[in-house]
Design a protein around this motif. Structure first.
Motif, PDB file in Angstrom:
ATOM      1  N   GLN A 138      -4.486   8.454 -17.421  1.00  8.40           N
ATOM      2  CA  GLN A 138      -2.713   8.466 -17.323  1.00  8.40           C
ATOM      3  C   GLN A 138      -2.432   6.898 -17.570  1.00  8.40           C
ATOM      4  O   GLN A 138      -1.351   6.874 -18.553  1.00  8.40           O
ATOM      5  N   LEU A 139      -3.163   6.072 -17.260  1.00  6.73           N
ATOM      6  CA  LEU A 139      -3.076   4.676 -17.450  1.00  6.73           C
ATOM      7  C   LEU A 139      -3.166   4.426 -19.014  1.00  6.73           C
ATOM      8  O   LEU A 139      -2.451   3.629 -19.625  1.00  6.73           O
ATOM      9  N   GLN A 140      -4.383   5.301 -19.459  1.00  5.54           N
ATOM     10  CA  GLN A 140      -4.622   5.098 -20.999  1.00  5.54           C
ATOM     11  C   GLN A 140      -3.113   5.587 -21.893  1.00  5.54           C
ATOM     12  O   GLN A 140      -2.704   4.875 -22.562  1.00  5.54           O
ATOM     13  N   ARG A 141      -2.651   6.391 -21.415  1.00  6.84           N
ATOM     14  CA  ARG A 141      -1.493   7.185 -22.036  1.00  6.84           C
ATOM     15  C   ARG A 141      -0.017   6.205 -21.910  1.00  6.84           C
ATOM     16  O   ARG A 141       0.509   5.883 -22.741  1.00  6.84           O
ATOM     17  N   GLU A 142       0.078   5.810 -20.628  1.00  9.49           N
ATOM     18  CA  GLU A 142       1.024   4.906 -20.381  1.00  9.49           C
ATOM     19  C   GLU A 142       1.177   3.460 -21.094  1.00  9.49           C
ATOM     20  O   GLU A 142       2.320   3.139 -21.490  1.00  9.49           O
ATOM     21  N   LEU A 143       0.108   3.016 -21.371  1.00  9.51           N
ATOM     22  CA  LEU A 143      -0.037   1.845 -21.977  1.00  9.51           C
ATOM     23  C   LEU A 143      -0.419   1.815 -23.399  1.00  9.51           C
ATOM     24  O   LEU A 143      -0.648   1.076 -24.092  1.00  9.51           O
ATOM     25  N   GLN A 158       0.682  -5.846 -20.670  1.00 12.43           N
ATOM     26  CA  GLN A 158       0.205  -4.638 -20.285  1.00 12.43           C
ATOM     27  C   GLN A 158      -0.792  -4.707 -19.127  1.00 12.43           C
ATOM     28  O   GLN A 158      -0.744  -3.517 -18.316  1.00 12.43           O
ATOM     29  N   TRP A 159      -1.150  -5.759 -18.667  1.00 14.41           N
ATOM     30  CA  TRP A 159      -1.852  -5.983 -17.623  1.00 14.41           C
ATOM     31  C   TRP A 159      -0.896  -5.587 -16.337  1.00 14.41           C
ATOM     32  O   TRP A 159      -1.185  -5.148 -15.440  1.00 14.41           O
ATOM     33  N   LEU A 160       0.311  -6.432 -16.608  1.00 11.99           N
ATOM     34  CA  LEU A 160       1.401  -6.414 -15.515  1.00 11.99           C
ATOM     35  C   LEU A 160       1.812  -4.979 -15.356  1.00 11.99           C
ATOM     36  O   LEU A 160       2.251  -4.417 -14.216  1.00 11.99           O
ATOM     37  N   LEU A 161       2.037  -4.209 -16.573  1.00 11.55           N
ATOM     38  CA  LEU A 161       2.701  -2.926 -16.094  1.00 11.55           C
ATOM     39  C   LEU A 161       1.485  -2.001 -15.600  1.00 11.55           C
ATOM     40  O   LEU A 161       1.595  -1.323 -14.755  1.00 11.55           O
ATOM     41  N   ALA A 170      -9.106   1.398 -19.894  1.00 13.30           N
ATOM     42  CA  ALA A 170      -8.170   1.906 -18.925  1.00 13.30           C
ATOM     43  C   ALA A 170      -8.860   1.957 -17.572  1.00 13.30           C
ATOM     44  O   ALA A 170      -8.446   1.463 -16.656  1.00 13.30           O
ATOM     45  N   TRP A 171     -10.177   2.411 -17.725  1.00 14.50           N
ATOM     46  CA  TRP A 171     -10.978   2.633 -16.523  1.00 14.50           C
ATOM     47  C   TRP A 171     -11.189   1.202 -15.879  1.00 14.50           C
ATOM     48  O   TRP A 171     -11.203   0.830 -14.813  1.00 14.50           O
ATOM     49  N   PHE A 172     -11.628   0.281 -16.750  1.00 14.57           N
ATOM     50  CA  PHE A 172     -12.085  -1.203 -16.342  1.00 14.57           C
ATOM     51  C   PHE A 172     -11.008  -1.832 -16.161  1.00 14.57           C
ATOM     52  O   PHE A 172     -10.926  -2.529 -15.062  1.00 14.57           O
TER      53      PHE A 172
END
Ligand SMILES: [Zn+2]
Length: 319
Positions: free
Chosen positions: A101-106, A82-85, A114-116
């Motif tokens: 958006q990052l929170q949703r995608e992951l 998930q870090w790599l994604l 996601a923010w951190f």
């Protein structure tokens, strides 16, 4: 937005992600972070349920280590794939990707996570090279812009006195040095005065370069530092004279501002430098320089090594 496909195993499978990360981090074989011994034959993988996946034991010093030790991915609850994604998504989106958006995608449970994660990845994008831009026969453009709302003078009561609650939001200066056809170095400065700006220019641009700026007083006297200092007079409607222009710097600011306005929206002064870093990284690894999304992602992944966030410990719980 560029999306990872299902075939990109490293973004979906923990073992594939770890193998990819180990290959990037240890191109010449595993390195023990404790004693420095190099070579895949110098450590063994500790197997069994009692061990974390990817945990090695060094033969000479007997200490355990993983590939993520000493990187921004270290000690995270978030799986490495998930870090790599997340890294890939930030590298492949031209104007960035919001934490939401990052929170949703992951499919992360928390926005804070996601923010951190995004801020740790920005840390990986910091340019640690120290060579100046430009050189003989090369053009470096310098320009500045202001992010955020301009300073607002306190509202006045009808009698002329100030309201107690006044909003004063300062715009924040960002200085960009852009080598034409090459890399950029971008800085958020507290105050964009002549002293601060010329210090940045002098320290980061090779003296054999041609310096191009607008007619701003911030660059007056810079001709003493470089082979030449040529200006265009924007105030007189002049944007180019021969090859003298600041189009590359303005192009960079165009992408930066679109991203900051459209994607990130809110950014405190404290974090502005991190966003500046992110946009600078993508500029310096852009497709025009022959770098693909995959290559850019790998560069950011390698950039995680040796980076630290100052606030990470207090907020460790989130990631
Ligand atoms: Zn060792």
């Amino acid at each position: 937005m560029a999306k990872a496909t299902i075939s990109d195993l490293i973004y979906h499978d923990e073992d594939a992600a770890r193998a990819h990360f180990e290959k990037l981090r240890w191109p010449d074989g595993r390195v023990c972070p404790h004693c420095g011994v190099v070579g895949d034959d110098q450590s063994t993988l500790l197997q069994g349920k009692s061990h974390r996946p990817g945990l090695y034991k060094c033969k000479p010093c007997g200490k355990p280590f993983t590939a993520t030790i000493g990187t921004v991915y270290e000690d995270s609850k978030v799986p490495l794939h998930q870090w790599l994604l997340a890294t890939h998504l930030m590298c492949a989106s031209k104007k960035g990707i919001s934490a939401l958006q990052l929170q949703r995608e992951l499919a992360l449970g928390s926005y804070r996570t996601a923010w951190f994660m995004a801020h740790r990845i920005r840390e990986a994008m910091i340019d640690t090279t120290t060579e100046p831009l430009g050189g003989e026969g090369k053009i470096v453009e310098a320009d500045e812009t202001y992010y955020g709302k301009p300073a607002v003078s306190p509202m006045k009561r009808t009698d002329g006195s100030d309201f107690k609650k006044t909003k004063r939001r300062n715009s924040r200066p960002v200085v960009a040095l852009v080598e034409r056809g090459g890399k950029a170095k971008v800085f958020h400065v507290a105050v964009a005065d002549k002293e601060a700006v010329q210090k940045i220019v002098a320290e980061n641009v090779h003296p054999a370069s041609r310096l191009h700026t607008d007619e701003s007083r911030l660059y007056k006297g810079a001709d003493a530092l470089f082979v030449s200092h040529e200006t265009v007079k924007h105030s007189a409607g002049e944007y180019a004279r021969g090859d003298v222009n600041t189009n590359s710097a303005e192009g960079f600011f165009g992408v930066f501002k679109k991203g900051m306005k459209g994607v990130y929206q809110h950014c405190s002064e404290k974090h502005l430098n991190r966003y500046v870093t992110e946009f600078g990284f993508r500029h310096n690894t852009r497709a025009k320089l022959g770098i693909t999304d995959t290559m850019r992602t790998d560069l950011a992944i390698i950039g995680t090594v040796g980076k630290r966030l100052t606030y990470r410990r207090t907020d460790e719980a989130y990631v």
